[in-house]
Design a protein around this motif. Structure first.
Motif, PDB file in Angstrom:
ATOM      1  N   GLY A  93       0.945  -0.467   0.233  1.00 43.12           N
ATOM      2  CA  GLY A  93       0.217  -0.076   0.368  1.00 43.12           C
ATOM      3  C   GLY A  93       0.659   1.146   0.177  1.00 43.12           C
ATOM      4  N   GLU A  94       2.103   1.543   0.260  1.00 42.85           N
ATOM      5  CA  GLU A  94       3.094   2.477  -0.288  1.00 42.85           C
ATOM      6  C   GLU A  94       3.133   2.410  -1.368  1.00 42.85           C
ATOM      7  OE1 GLU A  94       3.441   4.212   2.146  1.00 42.85           O
ATOM      8  OE2 GLU A  94       1.839   2.931   3.790  1.00 42.85           O
ATOM      9  N   PRO A  95       3.707   3.350  -1.423  1.00 41.28           N
ATOM     10  CA  PRO A  95       4.544   4.111  -2.827  1.00 41.28           C
ATOM     11  C   PRO A  95       5.704   2.434  -3.694  1.00 41.28           C
ATOM     12  CG  PRO A  95       4.570   6.024  -2.109  1.00 41.28           C
ATOM     13  CD  PRO A  95       3.694   4.479  -0.930  1.00 41.28           C
ATOM     14  N   ALA A  96       6.728   2.332  -2.250  1.00 36.87           N
ATOM     15  CA  ALA A  96       7.691   1.084  -2.118  1.00 36.87           C
ATOM     16  C   ALA A  96       7.248   0.012  -1.172  1.00 36.87           C
ATOM     17  CB  ALA A  96       9.317   2.215  -2.498  1.00 36.87           C
ATOM     18  N   ARG A  97       7.519  -0.664  -2.207  1.00 36.78           N
ATOM     19  CA  ARG A  97       7.425  -2.290  -1.231  1.00 36.78           C
ATOM     20  C   ARG A  97       8.662  -2.843  -0.791  1.00 36.78           C
ATOM     21  NH1 ARG A  97       3.510  -7.193  -0.344  1.00 36.78           N
ATOM     22  NH2 ARG A  97       1.839  -5.780  -0.899  1.00 36.78           N
ATOM     23  N   GLY A  98       9.439  -2.146  -1.829  1.00 41.01           N
ATOM     24  CA  GLY A  98      11.132  -3.060  -0.977  1.00 41.01           C
ATOM     25  C   GLY A  98      12.229  -2.170  -1.465  1.00 41.01           C
ATOM     26  N   ILE A  99      13.272  -1.887  -1.000  1.00 41.32           N
ATOM     27  CA  ILE A  99      14.369  -1.220  -1.569  1.00 41.32           C
ATOM     28  C   ILE A  99      16.109  -1.978  -2.054  1.00 41.32           C
ATOM     29  CG2 ILE A  99      15.569  -1.310   0.782  1.00 41.32           C
ATOM     30  CD1 ILE A  99      15.676   2.083   0.173  1.00 41.32           C
ATOM     31  N   ASP A 100      16.368  -1.718  -2.598  1.00 42.98           N
ATOM     32  CA  ASP A 100      17.872  -2.523  -3.123  1.00 42.98           C
ATOM     33  C   ASP A 100      18.570  -1.455  -3.310  1.00 42.98           C
ATOM     34  OD1 ASP A 100      19.217  -4.527  -4.249  1.00 42.98           O
ATOM     35  OD2 ASP A 100      20.187  -2.657  -5.588  1.00 42.98           O
ATOM     36  N   LEU A 101      20.166  -1.506  -2.185  1.00 40.81           N
ATOM     37  CA  LEU A 101      21.027  -0.774  -1.434  1.00 40.81           C
ATOM     38  C   LEU A 101      22.071  -0.961  -1.548  1.00 40.81           C
ATOM     39  CD1 LEU A 101      20.439   1.659   0.922  1.00 40.81           C
ATOM     40  CD2 LEU A 101      21.729  -0.378   2.998  1.00 40.81           C
ATOM     41  N   ALA A 102      23.073   0.193  -2.047  1.00 40.83           N
ATOM     42  CA  ALA A 102      24.079   0.134  -2.610  1.00 40.83           C
ATOM     43  C   ALA A 102      25.544  -0.112  -1.206  1.00 40.83           C
ATOM     44  CB  ALA A 102      24.693   0.975  -3.732  1.00 40.83           C
ATOM     45  N   PRO A 103      26.162  -0.852  -1.539  1.00 42.33           N
ATOM     46  CA  PRO A 103      27.271  -1.281  -0.918  1.00 42.33           C
ATOM     47  C   PRO A 103      27.777   0.229  -0.171  1.00 42.33           C
ATOM     48  CG  PRO A 103      27.822  -2.776  -2.564  1.00 42.33           C
ATOM     49  CD  PRO A 103      26.718  -1.702  -2.868  1.00 42.33           C
ATOM     50  N   GLY A 104      28.344  -0.239   0.787  1.00 41.02           N
ATOM     51  CA  GLY A 104      28.245   1.002   1.927  1.00 41.02           C
ATOM     52  C   GLY A 104      27.436   2.122   2.053  1.00 41.02           C
ATOM     53  N   LEU A 105      26.701   2.523   2.596  1.00 36.82           N
ATOM     54  CA  LEU A 105      25.068   2.897   3.300  1.00 36.82           C
ATOM     55  C   LEU A 105      25.318   2.876   3.841  1.00 36.82           C
ATOM     56  CD1 LEU A 105      23.246   3.755   0.114  1.00 36.82           C
ATOM     57  CD2 LEU A 105      24.594   4.819   0.351  1.00 36.82           C
ATOM     58  N   TRP A 106      25.527   3.784   5.267  1.00 33.71           N
ATOM     59  CA  TRP A 106      24.589   4.078   6.450  1.00 33.71           C
ATOM     60  C   TRP A 106      23.502   3.455   6.425  1.00 33.71           C
ATOM     61  CZ3 TRP A 106      28.553   2.644   9.666  1.00 33.71           C
ATOM     62  CH2 TRP A 106      29.601   3.574   9.297  1.00 33.71           C
ATOM     63  N   HIS A 107      22.456   2.264   7.048  1.00 36.43           N
ATOM     64  CA  HIS A 107      21.153   2.289   6.968  1.00 36.43           C
ATOM     65  C   HIS A 107      21.465   1.634   8.417  1.00 36.43           C
ATOM     66  CE1 HIS A 107      22.974  -2.036   6.039  1.00 36.43           C
ATOM     67  NE2 HIS A 107      22.120  -2.001   5.580  1.00 36.43           N
ATOM     68  N   THR A 108      19.296   1.916   8.842  1.00 40.57           N
ATOM     69  CA  THR A 108      19.188   1.179   9.718  1.00 40.57           C
ATOM     70  C   THR A 108      17.548   0.478   9.151  1.00 40.57           C
ATOM     71  OG1 THR A 108      18.402   0.622  11.961  1.00 40.57           O
ATOM     72  CG2 THR A 108      18.177   2.605  11.265  1.00 40.57           C
ATOM     73  N   LEU A 109      16.754  -0.012   9.683  1.00 43.86           N
ATOM     74  CA  LEU A 109      15.114   0.174   9.820  1.00 43.86           C
ATOM     75  C   LEU A 109      13.789  -0.659  10.958  1.00 43.86           C
ATOM     76  CD1 LEU A 109      14.638  -3.478   8.154  1.00 43.86           C
ATOM     77  CD2 LEU A 109      16.897  -2.771   9.084  1.00 43.86           C
ATOM     78  N   ALA A 110      13.198   0.193  10.426  1.00 43.97           N
ATOM     79  CA  ALA A 110      12.823  -0.012  12.131  1.00 43.97           C
ATOM     80  C   ALA A 110      10.948  -0.505  11.749  1.00 43.97           C
ATOM     81  CB  ALA A 110      12.450   1.238  13.042  1.00 43.97           C
ATOM     82  N   ALA A 111      10.753  -1.229  12.712  1.00 41.25           N
ATOM     83  CA  ALA A 111       8.569  -1.667  12.499  1.00 41.25           C
ATOM     84  C   ALA A 111       8.235  -0.413  12.541  1.00 41.25           C
ATOM     85  CB  ALA A 111       8.319  -2.823  12.869  1.00 41.25           C
ATOM     86  N   LEU A 112       7.462  -0.205  11.624  1.00 40.02           N
ATOM     87  CA  LEU A 112       6.137   0.742  12.288  1.00 40.02           C
ATOM     88  C   LEU A 112       4.719   0.023  12.076  1.00 40.02           C
ATOM     89  CD1 LEU A 112       6.342   3.426   9.190  1.00 40.02           C
ATOM     90  CD2 LEU A 112       7.391   3.507  11.261  1.00 40.02           C
ATOM     91  N   SER A 113       4.992  -1.170  11.915  1.00 41.36           N
ATOM     92  CA  SER A 113       3.295  -2.053  12.135  1.00 41.36           C
ATOM     93  C   SER A 113       4.089  -3.305  13.661  1.00 41.36           C
ATOM     94  CB  SER A 113       2.800  -2.795  11.121  1.00 41.36           C
ATOM     95  OG  SER A 113       4.061  -3.196  10.529  1.00 41.36           O
ATOM     96  N   PRO A 114       3.009  -3.231  14.095  1.00 40.81           N
ATOM     97  CA  PRO A 114       2.984  -4.018  15.650  1.00 40.81           C
ATOM     98  C   PRO A 114       4.290  -5.419  15.599  1.00 40.81           C
ATOM     99  CG  PRO A 114       1.138  -3.764  15.328  1.00 40.81           C
ATOM    100  CD  PRO A 114       1.506  -3.484  14.007  1.00 40.81           C
ATOM    101  N   GLN A 115       4.042  -6.080  13.743  1.00 42.72           N
ATOM    102  CA  GLN A 115       4.549  -6.284  13.325  1.00 42.72           C
ATOM    103  C   GLN A 115       5.269  -6.374  11.460  1.00 42.72           C
ATOM    104  OE1 GLN A 115       4.526 -10.825  14.719  1.00 42.72           O
ATOM    105  NE2 GLN A 115       6.063 -10.375  15.570  1.00 42.72           N
ATOM    106  N   ALA A 116       6.716  -6.760  11.578  1.00 44.78           N
ATOM    107  CA  ALA A 116       6.632  -5.971   9.582  1.00 44.78           C
ATOM    108  C   ALA A 116       7.527  -7.615   8.832  1.00 44.78           C
ATOM    109  CB  ALA A 116       7.043  -4.691   9.660  1.00 44.78           C
ATOM    110  N   VAL A 117       7.374  -7.970   8.442  1.00 46.89           N
ATOM    111  CA  VAL A 117       8.538  -9.408   7.702  1.00 46.89           C
ATOM    112  C   VAL A 117       8.316  -9.520   6.324  1.00 46.89           C
ATOM    113  CG1 VAL A 117       7.756 -11.753   6.840  1.00 46.89           C
ATOM    114  CG2 VAL A 117       5.815 -10.930   8.546  1.00 46.89           C
ATOM    115  N   CYS A 118       9.803  -9.478   6.039  1.00 48.77           N
ATOM    116  CA  CYS A 118      10.840  -8.313   4.685  1.00 48.77           C
ATOM    117  C   CYS A 118      11.300  -9.643   4.459  1.00 48.77           C
ATOM    118  CB  CYS A 118      11.802  -8.349   5.960  1.00 48.77           C
ATOM    119  SG  CYS A 118      11.213  -5.878   6.675  1.00 48.77           S
ATOM    120  N   TYR A 119      11.558  -9.664   3.436  1.00 45.24           N
ATOM    121  CA  TYR A 119      12.058 -11.027   3.217  1.00 45.24           C
ATOM    122  C   TYR A 119      13.213  -9.967   2.196  1.00 45.24           C
ATOM    123  CZ  TYR A 119      13.735 -14.718  -0.383  1.00 45.24           C
ATOM    124  OH  TYR A 119      14.442 -15.896  -1.140  1.00 45.24           O
TER     125      TYR A 119
END
Length: 156
Positions: A93-119
């Motif tokens: 339901g968001e504009p993007a369902r996924g992301i492909d990240l180049a090597p070397g980028l600082w990053h993190t992720l956090a669940a916005l819903s009670p649980q989030a399932v990622c591949y």
């Protein structure tokens, strides 16, 4: 290793249960056979409130891909000083369902819903000594300041 593995509702539910009861509030299921297998493929479940310390995969350089199958994730990309360059909401339901990240980028992720399932997919092999470089400007997992840092990132 099985030649064919299915990503089923039953598997997702079992990993969600593990994540809810884990002290880290997250759990994964590996589809790859071991640390030397390539590429690494995971089913990751993050529960709201889990803290993934900002990091990058620079040496050796590794790209990463995340696809959100269920729930919502806030994905953060930082500059070298720790400033948020991008905050991207990922999920159905968001504009993007996924992301492909180049090597070397600082990053993190956090669940916005009670649980989030990622591949997730990233190159192997996995060596805990070199897999991630943790950001010097952010608290590490288990640090007393981690919860406050996460709330600040999320704007709470």
């Amino acid at each position: 290793m099985d030649r064919v593995q299915l990503l089923t509702d039953s598997l997702i539910e079992s990993v969600k249960t593990k994540a809810r009861t884990s002290p880290r509030l997250r759990a994964n299921h590996n589809f790859h056979a071991g640390p030397d297998d390539n590429p690494h493929r995971f089913l990751n479940v993050l529960t709201y409130g889990t803290y993934v310390a900002p990091h990058r995969h620079k040496d050796p350089p590794k790209a990463e891909s995340f696809i959100v199958l269920e729930g919502k994730i806030a994905f953060f990309i930082f500059d070298d000083a720790g400033n948020v360059e991008q905050r991207i909401t990922l999920g159905p339901g968001e504009p993007a369902r996924g992301i492909d990240l180049a090597p070397g980028l600082w990053h993190t992720l956090a669940a916005l819903s009670p649980q989030a399932v990622c591949y997730e997919v990233k190159p192997g092999p996995w060596d805990p000594a070199t897999d991630k470089e943790f950001a010097p400007w952010a608290p590490q997992e288990g640090d007393a300041l981690a919860s406050a840092y996460l709330r600040k990132l999320l704007g709470e």
